[in-house]
Design a protein around this motif. Structure first.
Motif, PDB file in Angstrom:
ATOM      1  N   ARG A   4       5.958  22.194  44.455  1.00 36.94           N
ATOM      2  CA  ARG A   4       4.668  22.804  44.813  1.00 36.94           C
ATOM      3  C   ARG A   4       4.371  22.632  46.298  1.00 36.94           C
ATOM      4  O   ARG A   4       4.003  23.586  46.984  1.00 36.94           O
ATOM      5  CB  ARG A   4       3.534  22.203  43.980  1.00 36.94           C
ATOM      6  CG  ARG A   4       2.159  22.806  44.295  1.00 36.94           C
ATOM      7  CD  ARG A   4       1.039  22.114  43.530  1.00 36.94           C
ATOM      8  NE  ARG A   4       0.972  20.686  43.748  1.00 36.94           N
ATOM      9  CZ  ARG A   4       0.461  20.085  44.835  1.00 36.94           C
ATOM     10  NH1 ARG A   4      -0.027  20.822  45.820  1.00 36.94           N
ATOM     11  NH2 ARG A   4       0.421  18.781  44.944  1.00 36.94           N
ATOM     12  N   ARG A   5       4.574  21.423  46.805  1.00 38.47           N
ATOM     13  CA  ARG A   5       4.279  21.150  48.211  1.00 38.47           C
ATOM     14  C   ARG A   5       5.195  21.934  49.139  1.00 38.47           C
ATOM     15  O   ARG A   5       4.758  22.430  50.176  1.00 38.47           O
ATOM     16  CB  ARG A   5       4.362  19.657  48.481  1.00 38.47           C
ATOM     17  CG  ARG A   5       3.225  18.909  47.758  1.00 38.47           C
ATOM     18  CD  ARG A   5       3.258  17.433  47.960  1.00 38.47           C
ATOM     19  NE  ARG A   5       3.047  17.117  49.358  1.00 38.47           N
ATOM     20  CZ  ARG A   5       3.442  15.978  49.929  1.00 38.47           C
ATOM     21  NH1 ARG A   5       4.046  15.067  49.212  1.00 38.47           N
ATOM     22  NH2 ARG A   5       3.215  15.753  51.195  1.00 38.47           N
ATOM     23  N   GLY A  11       6.549  29.298  52.383  1.00 40.83           N
ATOM     24  CA  GLY A  11       6.507  30.315  51.333  1.00 40.83           C
ATOM     25  C   GLY A  11       7.894  30.816  50.949  1.00 40.83           C
ATOM     26  O   GLY A  11       8.742  31.051  51.810  1.00 40.83           O
ATOM     27  N   GLY A  12       8.131  30.944  49.654  1.00 42.33           N
ATOM     28  CA  GLY A  12       9.405  31.456  49.169  1.00 42.33           C
ATOM     29  C   GLY A  12      10.478  30.401  48.963  1.00 42.33           C
ATOM     30  O   GLY A  12      11.576  30.714  48.512  1.00 42.33           O
ATOM     31  N   TRP A  13      10.189  29.135  49.273  1.00 38.22           N
ATOM     32  CA  TRP A  13      11.154  28.051  49.077  1.00 38.22           C
ATOM     33  C   TRP A  13      10.760  27.224  47.866  1.00 38.22           C
ATOM     34  O   TRP A  13       9.585  27.051  47.566  1.00 38.22           O
ATOM     35  CB  TRP A  13      11.224  27.155  50.310  1.00 38.22           C
ATOM     36  CG  TRP A  13      12.069  27.766  51.381  1.00 38.22           C
ATOM     37  CD1 TRP A  13      11.675  28.714  52.280  1.00 38.22           C
ATOM     38  CD2 TRP A  13      13.435  27.499  51.635  1.00 38.22           C
ATOM     39  NE1 TRP A  13      12.727  29.046  53.083  1.00 38.22           N
ATOM     40  CE2 TRP A  13      13.826  28.316  52.709  1.00 38.22           C
ATOM     41  CE3 TRP A  13      14.382  26.659  51.054  1.00 38.22           C
ATOM     42  CZ2 TRP A  13      15.117  28.304  53.226  1.00 38.22           C
ATOM     43  CZ3 TRP A  13      15.662  26.646  51.573  1.00 38.22           C
ATOM     44  CH2 TRP A  13      16.018  27.459  52.646  1.00 38.22           C
ATOM     45  N   HIS A  14      11.790  26.706  47.166  1.00 34.80           N
ATOM     46  CA  HIS A  14      11.578  25.900  45.971  1.00 34.80           C
ATOM     47  C   HIS A  14      12.545  24.720  45.955  1.00 34.80           C
ATOM     48  O   HIS A  14      13.599  24.759  46.591  1.00 34.80           O
ATOM     49  CB  HIS A  14      11.799  26.749  44.704  1.00 34.80           C
ATOM     50  CG  HIS A  14      10.836  27.874  44.598  1.00 34.80           C
ATOM     51  ND1 HIS A  14       9.575  27.716  44.078  1.00 34.80           N
ATOM     52  CD2 HIS A  14      10.936  29.164  44.973  1.00 34.80           C
ATOM     53  CE1 HIS A  14       8.946  28.871  44.136  1.00 34.80           C
ATOM     54  NE2 HIS A  14       9.750  29.766  44.670  1.00 34.80           N
ATOM     55  N   TYR A  15      12.174  23.703  45.182  1.00 32.03           N
ATOM     56  CA  TYR A  15      12.992  22.505  45.008  1.00 32.03           C
ATOM     57  C   TYR A  15      13.406  22.398  43.550  1.00 32.03           C
ATOM     58  O   TYR A  15      12.616  22.655  42.647  1.00 32.03           O
ATOM     59  CB  TYR A  15      12.183  21.260  45.388  1.00 32.03           C
ATOM     60  CG  TYR A  15      12.788  19.961  44.926  1.00 32.03           C
ATOM     61  CD1 TYR A  15      13.898  19.426  45.558  1.00 32.03           C
ATOM     62  CD2 TYR A  15      12.259  19.289  43.825  1.00 32.03           C
ATOM     63  CE1 TYR A  15      14.454  18.235  45.128  1.00 32.03           C
ATOM     64  CE2 TYR A  15      12.806  18.100  43.386  1.00 32.03           C
ATOM     65  CZ  TYR A  15      13.905  17.577  44.044  1.00 32.03           C
ATOM     66  OH  TYR A  15      14.456  16.407  43.609  1.00 32.03           O
TER      67      TYR A  15
END
Length: 90
Positions: A4-5, A11-15
């Motif tokens: 989330r952070r 924007g557009g990045w995920h873990y």
């Protein structure tokens, strides 16, 4: 919540904290990197950051940064930066 952070900051990045074990074992060359301190001379890199089209496996639409936390060295080991890694679906 790192995912989330990260999404809020970039924007557009995920873990993702893991890869499927079956995928990693089948494609070791994509999910391990050299690490002299380990018994095998390699370390698994199951965690990753992903940018671009998150559901796409098309290389031109995505990027991955695969890494692992190495607790003994207290370091993040970055083992892969590039387009989507090989997996059992690609």
């Amino acid at each position: 919540d790192l995912d989330r952070r990260l999404g809020e900051a970039i924007g557009g990045w995920h873990y993702s904290a893991h890869q499927k074990e079956s995928t990693m074992k089948a494609l070791k060359e994509w999910y391990q990197c050299p690490w002299e301190a380990s018994e095998t001379g390699k370390i698994w890199i199951p965690e990753h950051l992903k940018g671009g089209a998150t559901r796409s496996r098309r290389p031109e639409e995505s990027i991955r940064i695969a890494f692992a936390w190495e607790p003994d060295a207290k370091k993040v080991v970055i083992g892969f930066i590039g387009q989507h890694q090989e997996n059992t679906k690609s």
